[in-house]
Design an enzyme around this catalytic site. Sequence first.
Site: not given
Length: 94
Positions: A22, A40
């Site tokens: 990320r 996620n």
Amino acid sequence: MAETEQALQVHVTGRVQRVGFRAWTQAQAERLGLHGWVRNERDGSVRALIVGPEAAVTAMLLLLREGPRGAVVSDVVTEAVEPGAASPGFAITG
């Protein structure tokens, strides 16, 4: 002449969690001048909304297919969405 803006929702599978995916995605998107978000998913995948000029979105997709060091990307699936779906900037969510 301004380049056409493109918006894609992207689903990345493989070993893409617990490898900094990320934060890496956010850094790459900001470097390319894109906006959107990355998060996620509960199934171990990563989902992102990538919005910006078509060339930058294409470059980001190439990067997502490789991922950061430690990631093993199995697949990247894209779906076109409305460009107005993202706020300015690129956020890590969820």
